[in-house]
Design a protein around this motif. Structure first.
Motif, short mmCIF file in Angstrom:
data_model
loop_
_atom_site.label_atom_id
_atom_site.label_comp_id
_atom_site.label_asym_id
_atom_site.label_seq_id
_atom_site.Cartn_x
_atom_site.Cartn_y
_atom_site.Cartn_z
N MET A 24 1.05 -1.17 0.14
CA MET A 24 -0.49 0.04 -0.52
C MET A 24 0.66 1.28 -0.02
SD MET A 24 -2.65 -0.79 0.12
CE MET A 24 -3.85 0.73 0.27
N ASN A 25 0.56 1.69 -0.93
CA ASN A 25 1.29 3.48 -0.99
C ASN A 25 0.19 4.64 -0.16
OD1 ASN A 25 -0.87 4.88 -1.93
ND2 ASN A 25 0.51 3.89 -4.19
N LEU A 26 1.00 5.79 0.09
CA LEU A 26 0.72 6.44 1.53
C LEU A 26 -0.79 7.17 0.74
CD1 LEU A 26 3.97 8.85 2.22
CD2 LEU A 26 2.71 7.57 3.64
N PHE A 27 -1.17 7.26 -0.93
CA PHE A 27 -2.14 7.67 -1.47
C PHE A 27 -3.53 6.85 -2.02
CE2 PHE A 27 1.39 9.92 -3.05
CZ PHE A 27 2.05 10.85 -2.87
N ASP A 28 -3.55 5.63 -0.57
CA ASP A 28 -4.47 4.82 -0.36
C ASP A 28 -4.42 3.90 -1.94
OD1 ASP A 28 -5.78 3.56 1.78
OD2 ASP A 28 -8.12 4.66 0.86
N GLU A 29 -3.89 3.42 -2.44
CA GLU A 29 -3.58 2.57 -3.89
C GLU A 29 -2.71 1.15 -3.41
OE1 GLU A 29 -3.90 6.37 -7.06
OE2 GLU A 29 -1.51 5.78 -5.97
N VAL A 30 -3.17 0.62 -4.31
CA VAL A 30 -1.46 -0.25 -4.04
C VAL A 30 0.10 -0.39 -4.58
CG1 VAL A 30 -1.46 -3.43 -4.42
CG2 VAL A 30 -3.59 -2.34 -3.49
N SER A 31 0.41 -0.65 -4.53
CA SER A 31 1.68 -0.43 -5.97
C SER A 31 2.54 -1.89 -5.65
CB SER A 31 2.82 0.73 -5.34
OG SER A 31 2.37 1.54 -4.67
N LYS A 42 23.52 -5.32 -10.01
CA LYS A 42 22.40 -4.37 -10.18
C LYS A 42 21.24 -5.23 -10.77
CE LYS A 42 21.87 0.48 -10.21
NZ LYS A 42 22.16 1.55 -11.15
N GLY A 43 19.90 -4.90 -10.58
CA GLY A 43 18.64 -5.84 -10.85
C GLY A 43 17.95 -4.16 -12.07
N CYS A 44 16.86 -4.09 -12.54
CA CYS A 44 16.07 -3.32 -13.27
C CYS A 44 14.92 -3.61 -12.47
CB CYS A 44 15.57 -4.24 -14.56
SG CYS A 44 17.14 -3.50 -15.43
N SER A 45 13.87 -2.57 -12.53
CA SER A 45 12.64 -2.45 -11.23
C SER A 45 11.42 -1.31 -12.02
CB SER A 45 13.05 -1.79 -9.82
OG SER A 45 13.59 -0.61 -9.99
N THR A 46 9.94 -1.54 -12.19
CA THR A 46 9.59 -1.18 -12.49
C THR A 46 8.37 -0.70 -11.11
OG1 THR A 46 7.83 -0.79 -14.03
CG2 THR A 46 8.50 -2.97 -13.99
N ILE A 47 7.52 -0.01 -11.26
CA ILE A 47 6.28 0.23 -10.40
C ILE A 47 4.78 0.12 -11.08
CG2 ILE A 47 5.54 1.71 -8.32
CD1 ILE A 47 8.33 1.70 -7.41
N ASN A 48 4.33 -0.21 -11.04
CA ASN A 48 3.08 0.02 -11.28
C ASN A 48 1.52 -0.21 -10.05
OD1 ASN A 48 4.06 -2.40 -13.46
ND2 ASN A 48 2.81 -1.05 -14.65
N ILE A 49 0.83 0.86 -10.29
CA ILE A 49 0.07 1.98 -9.51
C ILE A 49 -1.52 1.46 -9.95
CG2 ILE A 49 -1.02 3.50 -7.98
CD1 ILE A 49 2.02 2.92 -7.34
N PHE A 50 -2.58 0.70 -8.99
CA PHE A 50 -4.05 0.13 -9.18
C PHE A 50 -4.76 0.63 -7.49
CE2 PHE A 50 -0.68 -2.74 -10.85
CZ PHE A 50 -1.71 -3.35 -11.84
N ARG A 54 -7.41 -5.88 -5.35
CA ARG A 54 -7.84 -7.79 -6.30
C ARG A 54 -7.18 -7.29 -7.32
NH1 ARG A 54 -10.68 -10.81 -6.73
NH2 ARG A 54 -13.08 -10.98 -6.38
N GLU A 55 -6.97 -5.99 -8.33
CA GLU A 55 -6.58 -5.69 -9.79
C GLU A 55 -4.66 -5.63 -9.37
OE1 GLU A 55 -7.34 -1.04 -10.18
OE2 GLU A 55 -9.86 -1.91 -11.15
N ALA A 56 -4.13 -4.89 -8.52
CA ALA A 56 -3.23 -5.59 -8.34
C ALA A 56 -2.59 -6.92 -7.61
CB ALA A 56 -2.58 -4.73 -7.31
N SER A 57 -3.52 -8.26 -7.29
CA SER A 57 -3.31 -9.55 -7.17
C SER A 57 -3.65 -9.97 -8.67
CB SER A 57 -4.52 -9.47 -5.92
OG SER A 57 -3.96 -9.06 -4.54
N VAL A 58 -4.01 -10.20 -9.38
CA VAL A 58 -4.15 -9.94 -10.64
C VAL A 58 -2.94 -10.18 -11.69
CG1 VAL A 58 -5.40 -10.36 -12.69
CG2 VAL A 58 -6.41 -10.50 -10.38
N ALA A 59 -2.64 -8.82 -11.57
CA ALA A 59 -1.38 -8.31 -11.99
C ALA A 59 0.27 -9.25 -11.82
CB ALA A 59 -1.17 -7.21 -12.19
#
Length: 75
Positions: A24-31, A42-50, A54-59
């Motif tokens: 959960m992030n500070l804006f009541d969304e799921v990252s 060193k790896g690569c990373s990406t963040i998607n906001i939902f 439920r939507e985040a879990s499916v993704a």
């Protein structure tokens, strides 16, 4: 926060990792954070906001299944 860490220990390539994390992030969304790369490097990373969990879990589950099909496995 939920984390899934997968490894690919192929004999022909260096060991690789793939990490999926839901938080959960500070804006009541799921990252959905995804990181990947060579183990120990060193790896690569990406963040998607939902808008909801439920939507985040499916993704996250879709990415996890795709990596399992590509030969990654839990450590």
């Amino acid at each position: 926060m939920t984390t899934c860490l997968l490894y690919n220990h192929a004999q022909t390539r260096p060991a690789r990792f793939y990490r999926i994390e839901l938080a959960m992030n500070l804006f009541d969304e799921v990252s959905l954070l995804r990181e990947w790369g060579i183990k120990g490097g060193k790896g690569c990373s990406t963040i998607n906001i939902f808008g909801n969990l439920r939507e985040a879990s499916v993704a996250a589950d879709r990415h996890r299944r795709r990596m399992l099909k590509r030969g990654y496995d839990r450590a």
